[in-house]
Design a protein around this motif. Structure first.
Motif, short mmCIF file in Angstrom:
data_model
loop_
_atom_site.label_atom_id
_atom_site.label_comp_id
_atom_site.label_asym_id
_atom_site.label_seq_id
_atom_site.Cartn_x
_atom_site.Cartn_y
_atom_site.Cartn_z
N GLU A 164 0.81 -1.22 0.00
CA GLU A 164 0.00 0.00 0.00
C GLU A 164 0.85 1.27 0.00
O GLU A 164 0.35 2.35 -0.36
CB GLU A 164 -0.93 0.00 1.21
N LEU A 165 2.12 1.16 0.35
CA LEU A 165 2.99 2.35 0.34
C LEU A 165 3.16 2.91 -1.06
O LEU A 165 3.47 4.10 -1.22
CB LEU A 165 4.37 2.01 0.91
N TYR A 166 2.94 2.10 -2.07
CA TYR A 166 3.18 2.54 -3.45
C TYR A 166 1.88 2.90 -4.16
O TYR A 166 1.88 3.17 -5.37
CB TYR A 166 3.98 1.46 -4.19
N ASP A 167 0.79 2.96 -3.41
CA ASP A 167 -0.48 3.46 -3.94
C ASP A 167 -0.52 4.98 -3.86
O ASP A 167 0.27 5.59 -3.12
CB ASP A 167 -1.65 2.88 -3.14
N PRO A 168 -1.45 5.63 -4.58
CA PRO A 168 -1.50 7.09 -4.56
C PRO A 168 -1.80 7.66 -3.18
O PRO A 168 -2.53 7.06 -2.38
CB PRO A 168 -2.65 7.40 -5.53
N SER A 169 -1.21 8.82 -2.90
CA SER A 169 -1.55 9.60 -1.71
C SER A 169 -2.58 10.64 -2.12
O SER A 169 -3.04 10.67 -3.27
CB SER A 169 -0.30 10.28 -1.15
N LEU A 170 -2.95 11.52 -1.19
CA LEU A 170 -3.87 12.60 -1.52
C LEU A 170 -3.20 13.73 -2.30
O LEU A 170 -3.89 14.60 -2.83
CB LEU A 170 -4.49 13.18 -0.24
N LEU A 171 -1.87 13.72 -2.38
CA LEU A 171 -1.16 14.78 -3.11
C LEU A 171 -1.04 14.37 -4.58
O LEU A 171 -0.51 13.30 -4.89
CB LEU A 171 0.22 15.01 -2.51
N PRO A 172 -1.51 15.19 -5.50
CA PRO A 172 -1.50 14.84 -6.92
C PRO A 172 -0.09 14.47 -7.39
O PRO A 172 0.88 15.20 -7.16
CB PRO A 172 -2.00 16.11 -7.61
N GLY A 173 0.01 13.31 -8.06
CA GLY A 173 1.28 12.89 -8.62
C GLY A 173 2.21 12.19 -7.66
O GLY A 173 3.29 11.72 -8.07
N TRP A 174 1.84 12.09 -6.40
CA TRP A 174 2.69 11.46 -5.40
C TRP A 174 2.04 10.18 -4.87
O TRP A 174 0.85 10.17 -4.53
CB TRP A 174 2.94 12.39 -4.23
N THR A 175 2.85 9.13 -4.79
CA THR A 175 2.43 7.94 -4.06
C THR A 175 2.66 8.17 -2.56
O THR A 175 3.27 9.16 -2.15
CB THR A 175 3.25 6.72 -4.49
N ARG A 176 2.19 7.24 -1.76
CA ARG A 176 2.49 7.32 -0.33
C ARG A 176 3.99 7.22 -0.09
O ARG A 176 4.52 7.83 0.85
CB ARG A 176 1.76 6.21 0.41
N ALA A 177 4.68 6.47 -0.95
CA ALA A 177 6.14 6.36 -0.81
C ALA A 177 6.81 7.72 -1.01
O ALA A 177 7.77 8.06 -0.30
CB ALA A 177 6.69 5.35 -1.82
N HIS A 178 6.34 8.51 -1.98
CA HIS A 178 6.85 9.88 -2.13
C HIS A 178 6.67 10.66 -0.83
O HIS A 178 7.56 11.38 -0.38
CB HIS A 178 6.10 10.61 -3.25
N LEU A 179 5.48 10.51 -0.26
CA LEU A 179 5.14 11.27 0.95
C LEU A 179 6.03 10.87 2.13
O LEU A 179 6.55 11.73 2.85
CB LEU A 179 3.68 11.02 1.28
N ALA B 123 0.22 13.35 7.53
CA ALA B 123 -0.44 12.13 8.03
C ALA B 123 -1.83 12.00 7.40
O ALA B 123 -2.28 10.89 7.07
CB ALA B 123 -0.54 12.15 9.55
N VAL B 124 -2.52 13.12 7.23
CA VAL B 124 -3.82 13.11 6.54
C VAL B 124 -3.62 12.76 5.06
O VAL B 124 -4.40 12.00 4.48
CB VAL B 124 -4.52 14.47 6.70
N ASP B 125 -2.54 13.29 4.47
CA ASP B 125 -2.28 13.05 3.05
C ASP B 125 -1.99 11.58 2.73
O ASP B 125 -2.08 11.17 1.57
CB ASP B 125 -1.11 13.90 2.58
N LEU B 126 -1.63 10.78 3.75
CA LEU B 126 -1.42 9.36 3.50
C LEU B 126 -2.71 8.67 3.04
O LEU B 126 -2.67 7.59 2.45
CB LEU B 126 -0.90 8.67 4.78
#
Length: 258
Positions: free
Chosen positions: A54-69, A169-172
C-alpha cells in the motif's frame, strides 16, 4: 509560581530517568515541540497501518504515491536537522542544496523498498530529536534560513516539523483526519495560513466562522465561510472542501498555503 500538572509530570519523569538522560533546554519552544512529537507519533501510527504494498499506492497529493510522501517527511526531518546543527555549531548548513536536489531526493526515495522507507522515517526523526535536545538556550534563538529563503530563529524548526507531520499524516489517505488534530494546533494552522498569505501579499477577503468559535476576518472581510474548525483548516491548507457553507452560496477560491 504554581506548577502545572504537565510540569509536575515532566519533573517526575526526569527523576525516574536519572542524571544521564537528555532534556530540552528551558528556552526550547515546549508547545511546538510537544505538537511535533505528538504529530510524529500520529504519522508513525498511520504509516504502520499501511502494508508494504500500500505504500506505493496514490496519496492525496497529486502525482505522489504514499512512498513519495514518506520519503519527503523523512528527508524533511534530515533537512531540519541540518538547520538545528547550524544553530548549534554556527556553521551554515542549508536545508537543501537546491530545489532540484530536494525534488530528485524525493523521487529517488520513493523508489526505496518499503523497509528502507520505514527506516528512513524512523531514523531521521530520532536524529532530529537528538539535535533539538542538544540545543542550548542561545541556540534556539540563532538565525537559520528556510528553504524559502526566510531568516528565522532555530525555534521555528519545531513549528515547521509540526506542520509536516500532522498535515501529511492526513495526506497518507488511510483514515487520518483533521478531526484528530488538537484544537489549539488547528487554531495555529489557521493563523499560519494567514501569515503565509500576508508574507506573499496575497489579496484575500473573507470571514471564517468556526462552529462554536469567534469569527476570523481575513483582509477586509468578505463572504463568510462556516463550518467546524477541522473542516475550515482542511480547506485553508488545500486539502479540499467538506461540510462548509458560504454566505454567498459558493465557496471562494483561495491562494495556496505555502
Amino acid at each position: 509560581m504554581s506548577v502545572t500538572s504537565e510540569e509536575a509530570a515532566r519533573e517526575a519523569l526526569r527523576q525516574r530517568q536519572g542524571a544521564g538522560a537528555r532534556y530540552d533546554s528551558p528556552a526550547a519552544p515546549a508547545r511546538e515541540l510537544a505538537w511535533a512529537r505528538r504529530g510524529t507519533a500520529y504519522f508513525a501510527r498511520k504509516l504502520n497501518e499501511l502494508t508494504d504494498a500500500e505504500l506505493y499506492d496514490p496519496s492525496l497529493l497529486p502525482g505522489w504515491t504514499r512512498a513519495h510522501l514518506v520519503a519527503h517527511v523523512g528527508y524533511n526531518a534530515r533537512a531540519l536537522t541540518r538547520l538545528v546543527e547550524w544553530a548549534r555549531t554556527g556553521v551554515e548548513t542549508p536545508m537543501y542544496a537546491s530545489t532540484e536536489q530536494r525534488n530528485a531526493e524525493i523521487e529517488r526515495g520513493a523508489t526505496l523498498p518499503a523497509r528502507a522507507l520505514r527506516n528512513l522515517f524512523a531514523h531521521a526523526e530520532v536524529h532530529l530529536n537528538v539535535e533539538w535536545r542538544d540545543l542550548t538556550d542561545a541556540g534556539w534563538d540563532a538565525q537559520v534560513r528556510t528553504a524559502q529563503g526566510r531568516l528565522v530563529p532555530a525555534r521555528e524548526t519545531a513549528w515547521m516539523r509540526t506542520r509536516e507531520v500532522w498535515v501529511h499524516a492526513v495526506d497518507l489517505d488511510n483514515g487520518g483526519s483533521f478531526d484528530d488534530v488538537p484544537p489549539d494546533l488547528l487554531a495555529e494552522l489557521l493563523a499560519d495560513v494567514q501569515r503565509s498569505w500576508a508574507r506573499r501579499e496575497e489579496r484575500v477577503g473573507l470571514t471564517l466562522a468556526p462552529t462554536g468559535g469567534e469569527p476570523v476576518v481575513v483582509g477586509n472581510g468578505g463572504p463568510t465561510v462556516s463550518g467546524a474548525l477541522p473542516d475550515l483548516v482542511r480547506w485553508l491548507t488545500g486539502r479540499g472542501v467538506r461540510r462548509l457553507t458560504s454566505s454567498d452560496g459558493e465557496i471562494p477560491d483561495i491562494p495556496r498555503w505555502f
